[in-house]
Write a protein that holds these residues in place. Sequence first.
Motif, PDB file in Angstrom:
ATOM      1  N   ARG A 127       0.815  -1.214   0.000  1.00  0.00           N
ATOM      2  CA  ARG A 127       0.000   0.000   0.000  1.00  0.00           C
ATOM      3  C   ARG A 127       0.851   1.267   0.000  1.00  0.00           C
ATOM      4  N   LEU A 128       2.149   1.105   0.134  1.00  0.00           N
ATOM      5  CA  LEU A 128       3.037   2.263   0.160  1.00  0.00           C
ATOM      6  C   LEU A 128       3.369   2.680  -1.269  1.00  0.00           C
ATOM      7  N   GLU A 129       3.090   3.914  -1.596  1.00  0.00           N
ATOM      8  CA  GLU A 129       3.342   4.429  -2.938  1.00  0.00           C
ATOM      9  C   GLU A 129       3.984   5.811  -2.843  1.00  0.00           C
ATOM     10  N   GLY A 130       4.355   6.334  -3.977  1.00  0.00           N
ATOM     11  CA  GLY A 130       4.910   7.684  -4.025  1.00  0.00           C
ATOM     12  C   GLY A 130       6.238   7.785  -3.304  1.00  0.00           C
ATOM     13  N   ARG A 131       6.330   8.725  -2.384  1.00  0.00           N
ATOM     14  CA  ARG A 131       7.575   8.946  -1.655  1.00  0.00           C
ATOM     15  C   ARG A 131       7.951   7.766  -0.775  1.00  0.00           C
ATOM     16  N   LEU A 132       6.975   6.946  -0.425  1.00  0.00           N
ATOM     17  CA  LEU A 132       7.219   5.802   0.458  1.00  0.00           C
ATOM     18  C   LEU A 132       7.604   4.540  -0.311  1.00  0.00           C
ATOM     19  N   LEU A 133       7.783   4.659  -1.621  1.00  0.00           N
ATOM     20  CA  LEU A 133       8.099   3.482  -2.432  1.00  0.00           C
ATOM     21  C   LEU A 133       9.408   2.811  -2.009  1.00  0.00           C
ATOM     22  N   PRO A 134      10.482   3.557  -1.684  1.00  0.00           N
ATOM     23  CA  PRO A 134      11.704   2.873  -1.218  1.00  0.00           C
ATOM     24  C   PRO A 134      11.475   2.043   0.042  1.00  0.00           C
ATOM     25  N   ILE A 135      10.611   2.548   0.945  1.00  0.00           N
ATOM     26  CA  ILE A 135      10.311   1.792   2.163  1.00  0.00           C
ATOM     27  C   ILE A 135       9.563   0.506   1.809  1.00  0.00           C
ATOM     28  N   LYS A 136       8.725   0.588   0.800  1.00  0.00           N
ATOM     29  CA  LYS A 136       8.005  -0.602   0.347  1.00  0.00           C
ATOM     30  C   LYS A 136       8.973  -1.696  -0.080  1.00  0.00           C
ATOM     31  N   TYR A 137       9.961  -1.327  -0.896  1.00  0.00           N
ATOM     32  CA  TYR A 137      10.921  -2.324  -1.369  1.00  0.00           C
ATOM     33  C   TYR A 137      11.768  -2.862  -0.221  1.00  0.00           C
ATOM     34  N   LEU A 138      12.126  -1.991   0.720  1.00  0.00           N
ATOM     35  CA  LEU A 138      12.915  -2.436   1.866  1.00  0.00           C
ATOM     36  C   LEU A 138      12.125  -3.429   2.713  1.00  0.00           C
ATOM     37  N   LEU A 139      10.875  -3.088   3.022  1.00  0.00           N
ATOM     38  CA  LEU A 139      10.057  -3.974   3.848  1.00  0.00           C
ATOM     39  C   LEU A 139       9.817  -5.313   3.163  1.00  0.00           C
ATOM     40  N   ARG A 140       9.570  -5.270   1.873  1.00  0.00           N
ATOM     41  CA  ARG A 140       9.322  -6.530   1.168  1.00  0.00           C
ATOM     42  C   ARG A 140      10.591  -7.380   1.074  1.00  0.00           C
ATOM     43  N   SER A 141      11.740  -6.732   0.985  1.00  0.00           N
ATOM     44  CA  SER A 141      12.999  -7.491   1.004  1.00  0.00           C
ATOM     45  C   SER A 141      13.180  -8.194   2.345  1.00  0.00           C
ATOM     46  N   LEU A 142      12.869  -7.487   3.428  1.00  0.00           N
ATOM     47  CA  LEU A 142      12.965  -8.096   4.752  1.00  0.00           C
ATOM     48  C   LEU A 142      11.939  -9.217   4.917  1.00  0.00           C
ATOM     49  N   CYS A 143      10.767  -9.031   4.326  1.00  0.00           N
ATOM     50  CA  CYS A 143       9.745 -10.084   4.384  1.00  0.00           C
ATOM     51  C   CYS A 143      10.224 -11.343   3.672  1.00  0.00           C
ATOM     52  N   VAL A 144      10.898 -11.165   2.544  1.00  0.00           N
ATOM     53  CA  VAL A 144      11.420 -12.322   1.807  1.00  0.00           C
ATOM     54  C   VAL A 144      12.436 -13.071   2.660  1.00  0.00           C
ATOM     55  N   ILE A 145      13.331 -12.326   3.323  1.00  0.00           N
ATOM     56  CA  ILE A 145      14.330 -12.966   4.191  1.00  0.00           C
ATOM     57  C   ILE A 145      13.646 -13.715   5.326  1.00  0.00           C
ATOM     58  N   LEU A 146      12.640 -13.090   5.931  1.00  0.00           N
ATOM     59  CA  LEU A 146      11.914 -13.736   7.024  1.00  0.00           C
ATOM     60  C   LEU A 146      11.200 -14.995   6.547  1.00  0.00           C
ATOM     61  N   LEU A 147      10.532 -14.907   5.412  1.00  0.00           N
ATOM     62  CA  LEU A 147       9.781 -16.054   4.905  1.00  0.00           C
ATOM     63  C   LEU A 147      10.709 -17.199   4.500  1.00  0.00           C
ATOM     64  N   LEU A 148      11.858 -16.877   3.934  1.00  0.00           N
ATOM     65  CA  LEU A 148      12.824 -17.927   3.598  1.00  0.00           C
ATOM     66  C   LEU A 148      13.371 -18.591   4.861  1.00  0.00           C
ATOM     67  N   SER A 149      13.605 -17.797   5.896  1.00  0.00           N
ATOM     68  CA  SER A 149      14.082 -18.355   7.167  1.00  0.00           C
ATOM     69  C   SER A 149      13.045 -19.299   7.766  1.00  0.00           C
ATOM     70  N   ILE A 150      11.784 -18.888   7.709  1.00  0.00           N
ATOM     71  CA  ILE A 150      10.710 -19.744   8.224  1.00  0.00           C
ATOM     72  C   ILE A 150      10.637 -21.044   7.434  1.00  0.00           C
ATOM     73  N   LEU A 151      10.749 -20.933   6.115  1.00  0.00           N
ATOM     74  CA  LEU A 151      10.681 -22.122   5.265  1.00  0.00           C
ATOM     75  C   LEU A 151      11.804 -23.097   5.589  1.00  0.00           C
ATOM     76  N   VAL A 152      13.010 -22.574   5.769  1.00  0.00           N
ATOM     77  CA  VAL A 152      14.150 -23.440   6.088  1.00  0.00           C
ATOM     78  C   VAL A 152      13.952 -24.113   7.441  1.00  0.00           C
ATOM     79  N   LEU A 153      13.475 -23.362   8.423  1.00  0.00           N
ATOM     80  CA  LEU A 153      13.273 -23.936   9.757  1.00  0.00           C
ATOM     81  C   LEU A 153      12.147 -24.966   9.774  1.00  0.00           C
ATOM     82  N   LEU A 154      11.178 -24.814   8.893  1.00  0.00           N
ATOM     83  CA  LEU A 154      10.088 -25.786   8.825  1.00  0.00           C
ATOM     84  C   LEU A 154      10.492 -27.055   8.085  1.00  0.00           C
TER      85      LEU A 154
END
Length: 268
Positions: A127-154
């Motif tokens: 939902r982050l657009e405009g000036r907040l677009l860099p934060i969107k990419y940062l948060l989604r990158s962290l989400c990918v790392i978190l989700l991959l960590s969860i997948l490996v642990l499972l």
Amino acid sequence: MIDTDDTAFRLPLRKLGEAKAMFAAVAPHRSLARAPFDTRNLATGVCIAFVLWALLLAAQPLLIHQWTQYIGFWLKALGLPAGTIVGASQAEPLHQLLAPLKSAIPSPEMLFGALAFGGAAWFAAGRLEGRLLPIKYLLRSLCVILLLSILVLLVWPESFAYSLEQHAGDLMTNGYRCLLVFPFMLGVGYHLFDERLVVKLLYSLAIETYFIVMIPHKIILHIVALHFGTRLSMPLLYVCLGSAFDVLVFVALYAWALSNLPPQHHSM
């Protein structure tokens, strides 16, 4: 065909010409300007870098020892268990110090809870657009790392055998390596500018000193977070507050040093 003699076209063109004439003498931003190059400055910068590198290399045993002792002091101050370092010539004193500390493997319930949190954060970031677009990419990158960590642990939990003391030891090793590299980055960058030698030395020493002080505090933060948390946070901590964080801080300090150059350099 478009009639170029029309007033609607001639007026904007005239205004554009006036604007160009007004700002013709304005120098481009320094990020677009050519960096100065002087053989003497380059030689001086490389010499300073080698001197700092040699001093840091010679001080490695003392530096590692002081960092380890300081971490041990804070472990005791925080009421955390700490091991005893046996012998002054041990190759891995930090591992001995942190041996009693453990980082728990998260339970399946915690993993599924973290999975739900990561999914919610992913969609919220969308939902982050405009000036907040860099934060969107940062948060989604962290989400990918978190989700991959969860997948490996499972799926493959035994692959997450990276212990807390190994994690802290790698942080210390990589931090020290950054200390050795940063003088050369300053030598072929900041030191190319015309500035008094004393000032260059002071800024170089200030930046190196900052990291000497910051690195053990960062390790303590990781230790506390992993001891009271779980190994699930280890990849996120390493990405957000690991070597990449050191480089980003160095870039900020490098910009600070450049911003304090004499005014004539800012318009180059």
